[in-house]
Design a protein around this motif. Structure first.
Motif, mmCIF file in Angstrom:
data_model
loop_
_atom_site.group_PDB
_atom_site.id
_atom_site.type_symbol
_atom_site.label_atom_id
_atom_site.label_comp_id
_atom_site.label_asym_id
_atom_site.label_seq_id
_atom_site.Cartn_x
_atom_site.Cartn_y
_atom_site.Cartn_z
ATOM 1 N N MET A 1 0.818 -1.191 0.000
ATOM 2 C CA MET A 1 0.000 0.000 0.000
ATOM 3 C C MET A 1 0.866 1.260 0.000
ATOM 4 O O MET A 1 0.500 2.257 -0.615
ATOM 5 N N PHE A 129 -2.626 -4.700 -3.644
ATOM 6 C CA PHE A 129 -2.179 -4.861 -2.259
ATOM 7 C C PHE A 129 -3.231 -5.523 -1.381
ATOM 8 O O PHE A 129 -2.998 -5.778 -0.212
ATOM 9 N N TRP A 130 -4.439 -5.832 -1.921
ATOM 10 C CA TRP A 130 -5.467 -6.498 -1.133
ATOM 11 C C TRP A 130 -6.192 -7.520 -2.015
ATOM 12 O O TRP A 130 -7.369 -7.389 -2.303
ATOM 13 N N GLN A 132 -7.401 -10.362 -1.533
ATOM 14 C CA GLN A 132 -8.516 -11.099 -0.950
ATOM 15 C C GLN A 132 -9.855 -10.394 -1.190
ATOM 16 O O GLN A 132 -10.907 -11.032 -1.163
ATOM 17 N N ASN A 133 -9.835 -9.075 -1.400
ATOM 18 C CA ASN A 133 -11.069 -8.317 -1.548
ATOM 19 C C ASN A 133 -10.830 -7.171 -2.531
ATOM 20 O O ASN A 133 -10.435 -6.070 -2.142
ATOM 21 N N GLU A 137 -10.106 -3.100 -2.073
ATOM 22 C CA GLU A 137 -8.861 -2.530 -2.595
ATOM 23 C C GLU A 137 -9.151 -1.325 -3.488
ATOM 24 O O GLU A 137 -8.505 -0.283 -3.366
ATOM 25 N N LYS A 141 -8.112 2.447 -2.888
ATOM 26 C CA LYS A 141 -7.333 3.175 -3.881
ATOM 27 C C LYS A 141 -7.980 4.527 -4.203
ATOM 28 O O LYS A 141 -7.282 5.540 -4.315
#
Length: 196
Positions: A1, A129-130, A132-133, A137, A141
């Motif tokens: 992130m 950077f995410w 899983q979801n 994310e 952003k």
């Protein structure tokens, strides 16, 4: 992130049509007209982001040849702006207009601004950077982009207003132009590396 936030900062802070015109509007018309223009740029850049995230831009750029042509055109345009700034001589090379462009002018600039598309495509399609979801994310952003975008554009507005009030010597104005051109070329390098 943190890598994403750093990329947002450097890609947004470097001179392009949005920030240069913001400084120009501030220098020519002051804080009130400049703030209206920045509001339009803000709306426009978020519309560009929505077009990218929704897949509208991807649908248009599904053809590899078209994507390559548009990428080359964007890099060429950014390089052109860098050269124009660098060779402006002793006049600070802000992009000015005869009358304040207002909110609609800001929206329209972002709609045709190749840097807005190149930068936001790089930011929203890269720097994961995410995983899983994805929805979270993308929302994060948007938050990070806007949290960095707003102070950067108001800083450029302030810079335009401040530089207008100064009577800078020719050597200083030339140095400002070279620094802005080098920043623009950093955008070109980052955009190129993102495509590799």
């Amino acid at each position: 992130m943190l890598t994403f936030a750093a990329a947002v900062f450097f890609l947004m802070a470097t001179p392009g049509p949005g920030v240069l015109s913001t400084a120009g509007v501030g220098a020519a018309f002051g804080a009130r007209a400049g703030s209206r223009y920045v509001t339009g740029l803000f709306i426009g850049t978020n519309l560009v982001c929505l077009a990218i995230v929704s897949g509208l831009t991807a649908a248009i750029l599904a053809d590899d040849r078209l994507r390559t042509i548009l990428f080359i055109a964007s890099v060429a345009y950014l390089s052109y702006l860098a050269c124009r700034i660098a060779f402006a001589g002793t006049k600070i090379a802000f992009i000015e207009r005869a009358s304040p462009p207002g909110i609609i002018g800001g929206i329209m600039l972002q709609a045709i601004n190749p840097k807005a598309y190149a930068v936001n495509t790089t930011l929203f399609t890269g720097f994961g950077f995410w995983p899983q979801n994805l929805v979270f994310e993308i929302a994060l952003k948007f938050l990070i982009v806007n949290a960095i975008w707003i102070p950067i554009h108001f800083s450029w507005l302030w810079l335009g207003i401040a530089l207008r009030k100064m009577d800078l010597p020719a050597k200083s104005q030339r140095a400002i132009n070279v620094a802005m051109a080098l920043s623009m070329m950093a955008v070109v390098v980052l955009a190129t590396l993102a495509q590799v």
